[in-house]
Write a protein that holds these residues in place. Structure first.
Motif, PDB file in Angstrom:
ATOM      1  N   SER A 222       0.866  -1.171   0.000  1.00 21.78           N
ATOM      2  CA  SER A 222       0.000   0.000   0.000  1.00 21.78           C
ATOM      3  C   SER A 222       0.903   1.222   0.000  1.00 21.78           C
ATOM      4  O   SER A 222       1.924   1.250   0.711  1.00 21.78           O
ATOM      5  CB  SER A 222      -0.904   0.006   1.238  1.00 21.78           C
ATOM      6  N   ILE A 223       0.548   2.230  -0.783  1.00 20.70           N
ATOM      7  CA  ILE A 223       1.456   3.355  -0.995  1.00 20.70           C
ATOM      8  C   ILE A 223       0.803   4.672  -0.601  1.00 20.70           C
ATOM      9  O   ILE A 223      -0.357   4.933  -0.946  1.00 20.70           O
ATOM     10  CB  ILE A 223       1.897   3.418  -2.468  1.00 20.70           C
ATOM     11  N   VAL A 224       1.547   5.488   0.128  1.00 22.48           N
ATOM     12  CA  VAL A 224       1.177   6.872   0.385  1.00 22.48           C
ATOM     13  C   VAL A 224       2.110   7.717  -0.465  1.00 22.48           C
ATOM     14  O   VAL A 224       3.326   7.729  -0.265  1.00 22.48           O
ATOM     15  CB  VAL A 224       1.328   7.230   1.881  1.00 22.48           C
ATOM     16  N   ASP A 225       1.554   8.417  -1.437  1.00 18.87           N
ATOM     17  CA  ASP A 225       2.348   9.099  -2.460  1.00 18.87           C
ATOM     18  C   ASP A 225       2.377  10.601  -2.220  1.00 18.87           C
ATOM     19  O   ASP A 225       1.361  11.295  -2.370  1.00 18.87           O
ATOM     20  CB  ASP A 225       1.753   8.803  -3.843  1.00 18.87           C
ATOM     21  N   ARG A 226       3.543  11.089  -1.814  1.00 20.38           N
ATOM     22  CA  ARG A 226       3.809  12.521  -1.739  1.00 20.38           C
ATOM     23  C   ARG A 226       5.084  12.777  -2.546  1.00 20.38           C
ATOM     24  O   ARG A 226       6.050  13.335  -2.048  1.00 20.38           O
ATOM     25  CB  ARG A 226       3.999  12.984  -0.288  1.00 20.38           C
ATOM     26  N   ASP A 227       5.078  12.331  -3.766  1.00 16.89           N
ATOM     27  CA  ASP A 227       6.259  12.346  -4.628  1.00 16.89           C
ATOM     28  C   ASP A 227       7.058  13.647  -4.464  1.00 16.89           C
ATOM     29  O   ASP A 227       6.496  14.726  -4.558  1.00 16.89           O
ATOM     30  CB  ASP A 227       5.800  12.200  -6.082  1.00 16.89           C
ATOM     31  N   PRO A 228       8.374  13.539  -4.152  1.00 15.99           N
ATOM     32  CA  PRO A 228       9.218  12.343  -4.120  1.00 15.99           C
ATOM     33  C   PRO A 228       9.220  11.582  -2.789  1.00 15.99           C
ATOM     34  O   PRO A 228      10.006  10.660  -2.611  1.00 15.99           O
ATOM     35  CB  PRO A 228      10.610  12.919  -4.381  1.00 15.99           C
ATOM     36  N   VAL A 229       8.369  11.982  -1.853  1.00 14.99           N
ATOM     37  CA  VAL A 229       8.243  11.238  -0.599  1.00 14.99           C
ATOM     38  C   VAL A 229       7.220  10.126  -0.811  1.00 14.99           C
ATOM     39  O   VAL A 229       6.070  10.392  -1.171  1.00 14.99           O
ATOM     40  CB  VAL A 229       7.788  12.153   0.554  1.00 14.99           C
ATOM     41  N   VAL A 230       7.650   8.884  -0.605  1.00 14.78           N
ATOM     42  CA  VAL A 230       6.763   7.744  -0.798  1.00 14.78           C
ATOM     43  C   VAL A 230       6.858   6.833   0.423  1.00 14.78           C
ATOM     44  O   VAL A 230       7.958   6.461   0.836  1.00 14.78           O
ATOM     45  CB  VAL A 230       7.143   6.948  -2.069  1.00 14.78           C
ATOM     46  N   VAL A 231       5.716   6.502   0.984  1.00 16.88           N
ATOM     47  CA  VAL A 231       5.665   5.560   2.101  1.00 16.88           C
ATOM     48  C   VAL A 231       5.041   4.275   1.587  1.00 16.88           C
ATOM     49  O   VAL A 231       3.932   4.284   1.038  1.00 16.88           O
ATOM     50  CB  VAL A 231       4.826   6.106   3.275  1.00 16.88           C
ATOM     51  N   ALA A 232       5.754   3.166   1.734  1.00 18.74           N
ATOM     52  CA  ALA A 232       5.257   1.869   1.291  1.00 18.74           C
ATOM     53  C   ALA A 232       4.988   0.992   2.506  1.00 18.74           C
ATOM     54  O   ALA A 232       5.846   0.869   3.386  1.00 18.74           O
ATOM     55  CB  ALA A 232       6.272   1.198   0.369  1.00 18.74           C
ATOM     56  N   ILE A 233       3.802   0.409   2.566  1.00 18.90           N
ATOM     57  CA  ILE A 233       3.398  -0.403   3.711  1.00 18.90           C
ATOM     58  C   ILE A 233       3.129  -1.821   3.230  1.00 18.90           C
ATOM     59  O   ILE A 233       2.250  -2.042   2.393  1.00 18.90           O
ATOM     60  CB  ILE A 233       2.130   0.162   4.379  1.00 18.90           C
TER      61      ILE A 233
END
Length: 328
Positions: A116-127
């Motif tokens: 599951s991805i939280v996209d704040r490109d270029p900040v990316v959080v992958a769960i």
């Protein structure tokens, strides 16, 4: 961990998606967020969304027999035809050329799992949950979406553009203090509130003027682990460990406490308090921020009182952070 979390560079590399329905479209949406070249492999009727993507030139389509050559040199392969037996057969073809494969809804055939991805490109959080609990991953994603400001990625991109300037004008410790200030103080508050220009100007001025505004951070901090487990440590204790350049510690019952520290902080295990006394001093006088981890009561510790006096005489800011001890 059964899987190793990491981010792969995708610029100029190929992602192959086998399938023409909704499952394939879902994977294509994910792939389109990257700079990879996308290849969709499917014969016959194709999902309208995928057809539009191909017509717009954002993906290439291959039809006909599925051969190993299709998968050779690909960075990642998604198999999503919707038929388990067909997917398993295609998996075998892709693996024959060493491809990294994700077969939708068949975790036993997956080399990699899509998080599951939280996209704040270029900040990316992958769960990720290694394919075991996707619902839980989505719940965590929802929480992270609430925590991270929608335009946080813009601030990170700005920092990236200014990184070379910071490296040319500031030393390592000054640079780290600068970025700590950028992401935890007024620049972040201004930027994420829509005051992007004032935030950018403040960061540029800080770089030109030799660093961020002075923060009242301790040079030496004695942090108690309390009952010697990470769940007994305070938020301030974790913050100080994240700020530290060097962490000294006696043998700990729960060594996972060290996972709370900044990853590239120097870590030194020591037993004798007299030995660490001098090491703390030498590091602090060299300009480093130092943490001494102990399971003692920092407020009652004779060691802390003596260390505080020495730091005061050397004009080094000293702080103790108490841990939590169970009652009774």
């Amino acid at each position: 961990m059964k899987t190793f979390p990491m981010f792969l560079k995708m610029t100029g590399r190929r992602i192959v998606i086998v399938g023409g329905g909704e499952q394939a479209a879902q994977k294509c949406r994910l792939a389109l967020k990257t700079e990879a070249q996308i290849v969709i492999v499917h014969t016959g009727e194709i999902d309208a969304e995928l057809a539009d993507i191909i017509d717009e030139g954002r993906a290439e389509r291959i039809t006909g027999e599925i051969t190993p050559e299709i998968f050779a040199g690909s960075a990642l392969v998604f198999v999503a035809t919707g038929d388990e037996e067909t997917d398993a057969n295609i998996h075998g073809v892709a693996k024959s050329v060493g491809a990294t494969v994700n077969v939708v809804d068949q975790p036993d055939l997956c080399d990699a799992f899509t998080p599951s991805i939280v996209d704040r490109d270029p900040v990316v959080v992958a769960i990720g949950t290694e394919g075991t609990a996707p619902v839980l991953a989505r719940q965590i994603k929802t929480r992270m979406e609430e925590i991270l400001e929608p335009n946080l990625g813009g601030l990170a991109a700005l920092a990236g553009r200014l990184r070379n300037s910071a490296e040319q004008n500031l030393g390592p410790i000054k640079r780290r203090d600068l970025w700590r200030w950028v992401f935890s103080a007024s620049p972040r508050a201004d930027f994420t509130s829509g005051r992007e220009r004032p935030a950018a100007l403040a960061i540029k001025e800080a770089i030109a003027n030799g660093g961020a505004p002075t923060e009242d951070l301790p040079g030496v901090c004695v942090v108690s682990t309390g009952a010697d487990t990470r769940d007994m440590m305070t938020l301030r204790a974790v913050k100080r460990m994240q700020e530290a350049d060097a962490i000294y510690f006696a043998p700990l019952k729960d060594m996972t406490v060290l996972e709370l520290a900044r990853r590239d902080a120097e870590r030194v295990e020591t037993i004798e308090s007299n030995e660490v006394f001098q090491q703390l001093f030498d590091s602090a006088q060299a300009g480093k921020r130092v943490v001494w981890l102990t399971n003692a009561d920092t407020e009652a510790s004779t060691f802390c009182k003596e260390l505080a006096a020495e730091c005061s005489a050397a004009n080094i800011r000293f702080e103790t952070v108490a841990g939590v001890f169970p009652s009774g």
